[in-house]
Structures are given as structure tokens and as C-alpha cells.
Design an enzyme around this catalytic site. Structure first.
Site, mmCIF file in Angstrom:
data_model
loop_
_atom_site.group_PDB
_atom_site.id
_atom_site.type_symbol
_atom_site.label_atom_id
_atom_site.label_comp_id
_atom_site.label_asym_id
_atom_site.label_seq_id
_atom_site.Cartn_x
_atom_site.Cartn_y
_atom_site.Cartn_z
ATOM 1 N N ASP A 168 0.480 -3.655 12.120
ATOM 2 C CA ASP A 168 0.925 -4.036 10.774
ATOM 3 C C ASP A 168 1.231 -5.537 10.755
ATOM 4 O O ASP A 168 2.206 -5.998 11.358
ATOM 5 C CB ASP A 168 2.174 -3.230 10.404
ATOM 6 N N ARG A 204 0.845 -1.200 0.000
ATOM 7 C CA ARG A 204 0.000 0.000 0.000
ATOM 8 C C ARG A 204 0.872 1.238 0.000
ATOM 9 O O ARG A 204 1.790 1.356 0.811
ATOM 10 C CB ARG A 204 -0.873 0.045 1.261
ATOM 11 N N THR A 243 -1.439 7.482 -0.250
ATOM 12 C CA THR A 243 -2.747 7.343 -0.923
ATOM 13 C C THR A 243 -3.500 6.099 -0.435
ATOM 14 O O THR A 243 -4.705 5.983 -0.644
ATOM 15 C CB THR A 243 -2.554 7.200 -2.440
ATOM 16 N N ASP A 251 4.736 -6.692 9.399
ATOM 17 C CA ASP A 251 5.823 -6.422 10.349
ATOM 18 C C ASP A 251 5.771 -7.375 11.527
ATOM 19 O O ASP A 251 6.809 -7.827 12.023
ATOM 20 C CB ASP A 251 5.739 -4.976 10.858
HETATM 21 C C1 PRP Z 1 -1.220 -4.993 4.329
HETATM 22 C C2 PRP Z 1 -2.030 -6.265 4.418
HETATM 23 C C3 PRP Z 1 -2.856 -6.215 3.167
HETATM 24 C C4 PRP Z 1 -3.106 -4.739 3.010
HETATM 25 C C5 PRP Z 1 -4.511 -4.444 3.448
HETATM 26 O O1 PRP Z 1 -0.160 -5.137 3.474
HETATM 27 O O2 PRP Z 1 -1.260 -7.430 4.522
HETATM 28 O O3 PRP Z 1 -2.201 -6.733 2.029
HETATM 29 O O4 PRP Z 1 -2.163 -4.063 3.846
HETATM 30 O O5 PRP Z 1 -4.821 -3.131 3.205
HETATM 31 P P1 PRP Z 1 -5.932 -2.676 2.179
HETATM 32 O O6 PRP Z 1 -7.119 -3.548 2.407
HETATM 33 O O7 PRP Z 1 -6.175 -1.245 2.570
HETATM 34 O O8 PRP Z 1 -5.375 -2.779 0.783
HETATM 35 P P2 PRP Z 1 0.960 -3.992 3.288
HETATM 36 O O9 PRP Z 1 0.591 -3.067 2.188
HETATM 37 O O10 PRP Z 1 1.242 -3.363 4.634
HETATM 38 O O11 PRP Z 1 2.213 -4.795 2.759
HETATM 39 P P3 PRP Z 1 3.124 -5.887 3.512
HETATM 40 O O12 PRP Z 1 2.260 -7.100 3.778
HETATM 41 O O13 PRP Z 1 4.187 -6.157 2.528
HETATM 42 O O14 PRP Z 1 3.624 -5.277 4.796
HETATM 43 N N1 URA Z 2 -2.529 -3.544 6.929
HETATM 44 C C1 URA Z 2 -2.175 -4.020 8.146
HETATM 45 O O1 URA Z 2 -1.230 -4.808 8.266
HETATM 46 N N2 URA Z 2 -2.887 -3.609 9.212
HETATM 47 C C2 URA Z 2 -3.925 -2.753 9.113
HETATM 48 O O2 URA Z 2 -4.540 -2.417 10.142
HETATM 49 C C3 URA Z 2 -4.258 -2.263 7.834
HETATM 50 C C4 URA Z 2 -3.550 -2.682 6.766
#
Ligand code: PRP
Ligand code: URA
Length: 209
Positions: A200, A104, A108, A203
Site C-alpha cells: 500500500d 478505494r 468493491t 501507508d
Molecule cells: C491507492 C493508490 C491509488 C489507488 C490505485 O490509493 O494510491 O490512488 O489506490 O488503485 P486503483 O487503480 O485500483 O483505483 P488508496 O485508495 O489506497 O488511497 P490512499 O492513497 O489514501 O491510501
Molecule cells: N494501491 C496501492 O497502494 N497498492 C496496490 O497494489 C494497489 C492499489
């Protein structure tokens, strides 16, 4: 929303509460994500087709049901979706695993795709897309659009925590996709994080940040 199942099973709820705790460490967090994925998968896969096969028991030969074919694909949305894969593979060890990389944009909150590799032929498989967090829904909606572009048809989506906004968006964008949610949380905050959520997920699974 007809295509949505929100779990109420006490074991799933208990394990999600442990996940939320900020002092749950990486090791325990990973184990819980895996266990929740297995519990959710048990229900989400309750419609897998069966076929009768001949088996010799120590007593006699009988016809007995087994999962028909070996046609399942698990597609985690990277990174956090990877944490759910072992739990689903424990149920269906023969499943193939594809990957979709999305992150994400921090300002945005729009998803950006950076990787896509799916098992071939995807159109013949039951596809389980997994990601622990359904926040705005952007990542899940786009990942499933991509899978459909590749020919995917029979698609299920499994998450651990959803925000009402993201769930509504995903269910409307893909009414043909069965959606399984461990717990429906209250809302998104201004940074598009789920409240109360668990922070997160990527993480916490990988011990980064
Ligand atoms: C997180 C999560 C989803 C997304 C959800 O990933 O694992 O993929 O956010 O958010 P959304 O419904 O608003 O799209 P992130 O973008 O943090 O990436 P990562 O798993 O690589 O940390
Ligand atoms: N992605 C995450 O990992 N946690 C949230 O709360 C939203 C998006």
C-alpha cells in the site's frame, strides 16, 4: 497503446526495486518516490514549450530558450500521489498544485472522491496527474474525468507501478492523455493489489497501518 510510455531507464528500475523491498522504511521510501518522480518527470516534460528570451551573459547579450509561460499544474491523487509532488516541483518550481482526494472502497475496489481543488484557470495549463500506483485504474480514470469536467485539456498521467489491467483501462478511457509508467507489473491479486507491487503506497509513504 500509443499514449503509453513504459520507462526502461536503469536508474528508475533500480530505485523501484528498492521501493518494493518490505524492509525499506518510510524515510527511504519517501526519498525514492521523490527521486523516481523527478526522473520520470524529466522525460514526461520533454515537450514543454520554449520561447527565446533576451539574457545578458558576462560576455554579451543573447537570445536563449526558456520554458514558455508559467502554466503548469501538478495534481496528486491523495494520498499517495503527494509523495511524487516534490520531485516534479524540483523540475518546475513555479507549477501550481491541485489536489484530488480518492480512496478505494475495500470491498468493491471502486474509487470514491472526497476532495477536489484545482488551480484556476485549469484549461490553460499543462496538467501532470500523479499517483504511484495504477491498479484497477478506477482512481486515475475518475480523477482525470473530474479534471476534464473542470476544463482541463492537456493532461499527462505519471505513475511508478502499473498493473496491465489498469493501464489498459486508463489508456482506453483517456486516449488523449499521455501516460508514463515506471514499471509494468504482472497482475492484480483478488484484493486488487498489484503483484509483485510494493504493497500500500499511501501507508508506506506516510507510515500508517
Ligand atoms: C491507492 C493508490 C491509488 C489507488 C490505485 O490509493 O494510491 O490512488 O489506490 O488503485 P486503483 O487503480 O485500483 O483505483 P488508496 O485508495 O489506497 O488511497 P490512499 O492513497 O489514501 O491510501
Ligand atoms: N494501491 C496501492 O497502494 N497498492 C496496490 O497494489 C494497489 C492499489
Amino acid at each position: 497503446m500509443e499514449n503509453v510510455t513504459v520507462f526502461t531507464h536503469p536508474l528508475i528500475q533500480h530505485k523501484i526495486s528498492l521501493l518494493r523491498k518490505k524492509d525499506t522504511g518510510t524515510n527511504e521510501f519517501r526519498k525514492l518516490v521523490e527521486e523516481i518522480a523527478m526522473l520520470e518527470g524529466f522525460e514526461a516534460l520533454s515537450d514543454l514549450p520554449l520561447e527565446d528570451v533576451e539574457v545578458d551573459t558576462p560576455i554579451e547579450t543573447c537570445m536563449t530558450p526558456m520554458i514558455a509561460g508559467r502554466k503548469m499544474a501538478i495534481v496528486p491523487i491523495l494520498r499517495a500521489g503527494l509523495g511524487m509532488v516534490p520531485g516534479i516541483l524540483a523540475l518546475v518550481p513555479s507549477a501550481k498544485v491541485g489536489h484530488i482526494g480518492m480512496y478505494r472502497n475495500e470491498e468493491t475496489h471502486e474509487p470514491m472522491e472526497y476532495y477536489c481543488k484545482l488551480p484556476h484557470p485549469i484549461e490553460e495549463r499543462t496538467i501532470v496527474v500523479c499517483d504511484p500506483m495504477l491498479a484497477t485504474g478506477g482512481s486515475a480514470v475518475d480523477a482525470i474525468c473530474r479534471i476534464k469536467e473542470y476544463g482541463g485539456k492537456n493532461i499527462k498521467f505519471m505513475c511508478i507501478i502499473a498493473a496491465p489491467e489498469g493501464l489498459k483501462r486508463l489508456a482506453a478511457a483517456h486516449p488523449d492523455v499521455q501516460i508514463y509508467v515506471g514499471h509494468l507489473d504482472r497482475e492484480l491479486n483478488k484484493d486488487a493489489y498489484i503483484c509483485p507491487g510494493l504493497g500500500d503506497a499511501g501507508d508506506r509513504i506516510f507510515g500508517t497501518k
